[in-house]
Structures are given as structure tokens and as C-alpha cells.
Write a protein that holds these residues in place. Structure first.
Motif, short mmCIF file in Angstrom:
data_model
loop_
_atom_site.label_atom_id
_atom_site.label_comp_id
_atom_site.label_asym_id
_atom_site.label_seq_id
_atom_site.Cartn_x
_atom_site.Cartn_y
_atom_site.Cartn_z
N GLU A 151 2.52 10.86 12.22
CA GLU A 151 1.35 10.13 11.77
C GLU A 151 0.47 11.00 10.89
O GLU A 151 0.38 12.22 11.08
N GLY A 152 -0.18 10.37 9.92
CA GLY A 152 -1.07 11.09 9.02
C GLY A 152 -2.14 10.17 8.49
O GLY A 152 -2.16 8.96 8.77
N ASN A 153 -3.04 10.73 7.69
CA ASN A 153 -4.16 9.94 7.17
C ASN A 153 -3.86 9.29 5.83
O ASN A 153 -4.69 8.56 5.28
N VAL A 154 -2.66 9.55 5.28
CA VAL A 154 -2.26 8.96 3.99
C VAL A 154 -1.04 8.07 4.21
O VAL A 154 -0.06 8.49 4.81
N LEU A 155 -1.13 6.84 3.72
CA LEU A 155 -0.04 5.88 3.83
C LEU A 155 0.72 5.78 2.52
O LEU A 155 0.12 5.81 1.44
N LEU A 156 2.03 5.63 2.61
CA LEU A 156 2.86 5.33 1.45
C LEU A 156 3.22 3.85 1.52
O LEU A 156 3.86 3.40 2.47
N ALA A 157 2.78 3.10 0.54
CA ALA A 157 3.03 1.66 0.49
C ALA A 157 4.10 1.36 -0.54
O ALA A 157 3.96 1.71 -1.72
N SER A 158 5.20 0.75 -0.12
CA SER A 158 6.21 0.23 -1.03
C SER A 158 6.02 -1.27 -1.13
O SER A 158 5.94 -1.95 -0.10
N ILE A 159 5.94 -1.78 -2.34
CA ILE A 159 5.57 -3.18 -2.54
C ILE A 159 6.80 -3.93 -3.04
O ILE A 159 7.30 -3.70 -4.14
N GLU A 160 7.29 -4.84 -2.21
CA GLU A 160 8.53 -5.58 -2.47
C GLU A 160 8.22 -6.97 -3.03
O GLU A 160 7.18 -7.56 -2.72
N ASN A 161 9.15 -7.48 -3.83
CA ASN A 161 9.02 -8.82 -4.40
C ASN A 161 7.70 -8.95 -5.17
O ASN A 161 6.94 -9.91 -5.00
N CYS A 162 7.48 -7.99 -6.03
CA CYS A 162 6.18 -7.88 -6.71
C CYS A 162 6.21 -8.64 -8.04
O CYS A 162 6.41 -8.05 -9.11
N ILE A 163 5.99 -9.94 -7.98
CA ILE A 163 6.02 -10.74 -9.20
C ILE A 163 4.62 -10.98 -9.75
O ILE A 163 4.46 -11.44 -10.88
N TYR A 164 3.59 -10.70 -8.94
CA TYR A 164 2.20 -10.81 -9.40
C TYR A 164 1.62 -9.42 -9.62
O TYR A 164 2.10 -8.42 -9.06
N THR A 165 0.58 -9.34 -10.41
CA THR A 165 -0.05 -8.07 -10.72
C THR A 165 -0.74 -7.49 -9.49
O THR A 165 -1.45 -8.18 -8.76
N VAL A 166 -0.49 -6.20 -9.26
CA VAL A 166 -1.18 -5.46 -8.20
C VAL A 166 -1.91 -4.30 -8.85
O VAL A 166 -1.29 -3.43 -9.48
N THR A 167 -3.23 -4.28 -8.72
CA THR A 167 -4.05 -3.24 -9.32
C THR A 167 -4.65 -2.35 -8.24
O THR A 167 -4.56 -2.63 -7.04
N LEU A 168 -5.32 -1.28 -8.69
CA LEU A 168 -6.03 -0.40 -7.76
C LEU A 168 -7.10 -1.17 -6.99
O LEU A 168 -7.28 -0.97 -5.79
N ASP A 169 -7.81 -2.04 -7.71
CA ASP A 169 -8.86 -2.82 -7.05
C ASP A 169 -8.31 -3.75 -5.98
O ASP A 169 -8.90 -3.93 -4.91
N ILE A 170 -7.15 -4.36 -6.26
CA ILE A 170 -6.53 -5.25 -5.28
C ILE A 170 -6.11 -4.46 -4.04
O ILE A 170 -6.37 -4.87 -2.90
N LEU A 171 -5.48 -3.30 -4.24
CA LEU A 171 -5.09 -2.47 -3.10
C LEU A 171 -6.31 -2.00 -2.33
O LEU A 171 -6.29 -1.97 -1.09
N HIS A 172 -7.37 -1.62 -3.04
CA HIS A 172 -8.59 -1.18 -2.36
C HIS A 172 -9.16 -2.29 -1.50
O HIS A 172 -9.59 -2.06 -0.36
N THR A 173 -9.16 -3.51 -2.02
CA THR A 173 -9.67 -4.65 -1.25
C THR A 173 -8.85 -4.87 0.01
O THR A 173 -9.39 -5.09 1.10
N VAL A 174 -7.54 -4.79 -0.12
CA VAL A 174 -6.66 -5.03 1.03
C VAL A 174 -6.82 -3.95 2.09
O VAL A 174 -7.00 -4.23 3.28
N PHE A 175 -6.77 -2.69 1.68
CA PHE A 175 -6.73 -1.59 2.65
C PHE A 175 -8.10 -1.19 3.17
O PHE A 175 -8.22 -0.66 4.28
N SER A 176 -9.16 -1.49 2.43
CA SER A 176 -10.50 -1.14 2.91
C SER A 176 -10.98 -2.08 4.01
O SER A 176 -12.02 -1.82 4.63
#
Length: 323
Positions: A231-256
Motif C-alpha cells: 500500500e502507498g499514498n500514490v495510485l496508478l489508474a489504468s483507464i479502460e474503454n476510454c472513448i470519452y475525453t478524460v482530463t486532469l480536471d475530470i480525474l481531480h473531481t473523481v478522486f478528490s
């Protein structure tokens, strides 16, 4: 335990005192920690309580016979002690298939891949997206490379089967020379897998004290990871079936939603979108991982998240928007 050392070793073993209702999967599960099982013959004899199992190599059969002849651990199937000895046979000519039975354990065949192509950690990553995976046992039969995967209940197993049946393992989880690895999934008759060793063939994620088999040690003498990630404080996210745009802001919204996100780094690896997400501590990262693993950013299963812990502790990014 019968005396076995005076017998001539053979890659075919003879098993006595078998439960009459024993399935091929149960027999393979007993034998697979010692090597690759290539064929079986069940329900032999007037009382249908004998069986034969054929290993790929004589040395693997010797390892199983030696283990049960010298260890206090007994060969057990469905609560019955099974007696193991060498057979006079040099091969088994039949090949019986296993009937499908609903339950919490899945029998998975990996089409288009060899055992070396799909690690047990990849199997765990794919199937844990649907719930906690208790145990995994892998083996190779005439049908190909297969695995038994145990969930908590039949509902979770059914969900995984319905979603994954006929699908392919994401390419970024496989070696580059593999085209596709399709999943063919049936229910198993098992309810609780009996894992004797932690190894590259089998894992029990509920028992950290299980002994480590020598097969879990690689050619450099280094112990391979057994109980999953650190376990650690940094996650590695692999994004599958990515047909829509994923931005830094979108990831920040999800993970925050699960705590303060300090840094995010996005990158492309082998044509797949991945990201590193840094939290201030391990606990926050763990909560986010457990909550988001296997979930999709967009409805309909699009941009599905597969999360693991990264070895990073403090990301180096040119611009940090989240301090």
C-alpha cells in the motif's frame, strides 16, 4: 500413508479412496501445486473411488508423491484422505470435461495465451474489479491455460461472469507480442478452494501465513510478490474503454471525493491512458482505491478505472494545480 519410494516413478499417479462425487476440478486442484496437470481419469474401479492424474513431467509427479509420503499434511478431497502412489501407466488416453455448476467459484479459460503470458497478478487485477477475490488456482489442461477464481458469493461470481465472458484482457496488461486473450468462463463445482502454497500458480489472499512454494522464487533467487501490492499514498489508474475525453480536471473531481488530491500525472502507455494520483497519506489512497476500483467515470461502462498502488511516494510534475 502408504510406502511409495520403492515404486518406479511415473508421470501418471494412481489415487485411491477418492470420494465418488469428486470432480475433475477438485482432482486438478489437489495436484496442480506440484506441476502442470495434462490429463485425468476419474471414477475408476468397481466402487468408482479411484483416479489417475498425469503430469507433464515425471519430476512433478515425484514432488507430489514425496510431499505426501514425508509430510504430516494429508492429501484430502471433500474431507476424505486420498492415497497417492505411482501408476504403471505411462499416459492417460481419455479426456473428460467438467460440467458447469453454479456457485461462487469460476472456471476461466484464457484463449490465445500461454501461462507465461498471463500472470496471477493480472488475473487478480481483472477479476477483483467485481469484488474481493479470496483465492486463485491456475493450471494447464488440454483445454488450455485455466484458473479457478473464488469469490465471496455466487452473486459476485455471476456479475463477473456476465461482464467478462467472451471479453479480452486489456492489452496493456499483457506482453506486447500477445494479440488478444479472450476469456471463456463457466461456473465451477467448487465452493472453497484448498490452496496449500502461495506461488506463481496459486494464491490465497485470505491467509498471509500460508507457506511459500519454491515456484514463487524466480531465477535470481528473489521472492516474487505473493500477497499483492504494498500500500502507498500514490495510485496508478489504468483507464479502460476510454472513448470519452478524460482530463486532469475530470480525474481531480473523481478522486478528490475521497480526500485531498495533491498531484496528478497523466500519460499514455502502450496506447492506453494511465494516471498517477497522489494523496497525502496511505489511508486516503486506500479508501479511494477500494471505492473506485472497477467503477467507470462515465455511465455505460465507459472509462473504467483499474487501480493499483504505485511505488511512487511524491510525484514530480512541472505544474501542480492541487496544492
Amino acid at each position: 500413508m502408504p510406502a511409495t519410494f520403492s515404486q518406479t516413478p511415473s508421470k501418471v499417479l494412481h489415487l485411491r479412496n477418492m470420494p465418488w462425487e469428486c470432480t475433475e476440478e477438485e482432482l486438478v486442484q489437489l495436484c496442480s501445486p506440484f506441476g502442470r496437470v495434462v490429463n485425468t481419469m476419474l471414477h475408476v474401479g468397481a466402487n468408482r473411488n479411484q483416479a489417475f492424474v498425469e503430469f507433464a513431467e515425471v519430476s512433478q509427479a515425484v514432488q507430489m508423491v514425496t510431499y505426501f509420503a514425508t509430510s504430516s499434511d494429508q492429501a484430502m478431497i471433500r474431507g476424505k484422505t486420498v492415497y497417492v502412489q505411482y501408476s504403471n501407466r505411462h499416459e492417460i488416453t481419455n479426456n473428460k470435461s467438467v460440467a458447469e455448476t453454479p456457485g461462487n467459484v469460476l472456471l476461466v479459460t484464457f484463449e490465445g495465451a500461454q501461462p507465461a503470458d498471463v500472470s496471477i497478478d493480472v488475473i487478480h487485477l481483472v477479476f477483483s474489479a467485481f469484488g474481493f477475490v479470496h483465492k486463485i488456482a491456475t493450471f494447464e489442461k488440454t483445454a488450455g491455460f485455466q484458473a479457478l477464481i473464488q469469490y465471496t458469493d455466487a452473486t459476485t461470481a455471476t456479475e463477473a461472469k456476465n461482464y467478462l465472458e467472451g471479453r479480452s484482457i486489456p492489452s496493456y496488461l499483457l506482453p506486447e507480442y500477445i494479440g488478444t486473450c479472450n476469456l471463456r468462463i463457466n461456473f465451477s463445482a467448487h465452493r472453497d478452494l484448498n490452496i496449500k502454497f502461495q506461488s506463481h500458480r496459486s494464491r490465497d489472499y485470505t491467509n498471509p501465513y500460508l507457506p511459500v512454494n519454491s515456484t514463487a522464487i524466480d531465477v535470481t533467487g528473489t521472492l516474487q510478490p505473493i500477497l499483492g501490492e504494498t500500500e502507498g499514498n500514490v495510485l496508478l489508474a489504468s483507464i479502460e474503454n476510454c472513448i470519452y475525453t478524460v482530463t486532469l480536471d475530470i480525474l481531480h473531481t473523481v478522486f478528490s471525493a475521497y480526500g485531498t488530491v495533491q498531484k496528478i500525472s497523466m500519460f499514455d502507455k502502450n496506447g492506453s491512458l494511465q494516471a498517477l494520483i497522489q494523496y497525502p497519506d496511505v489511508l486516503t489512497a486506500k479508501i479511494a482505491k477500494e471505492a473506485l476500483e472497477g467503477h467507470s467515470i462515465y455511465s455505460g461502462g465507459f472509462c473504467k478505472l483499474h487501480l493499483t498502488y504505485s511505488h511512487h511516494t511524491d510525484l514530480i510534475v512541472k505544474v501542480s494545480l492541487f496544492h
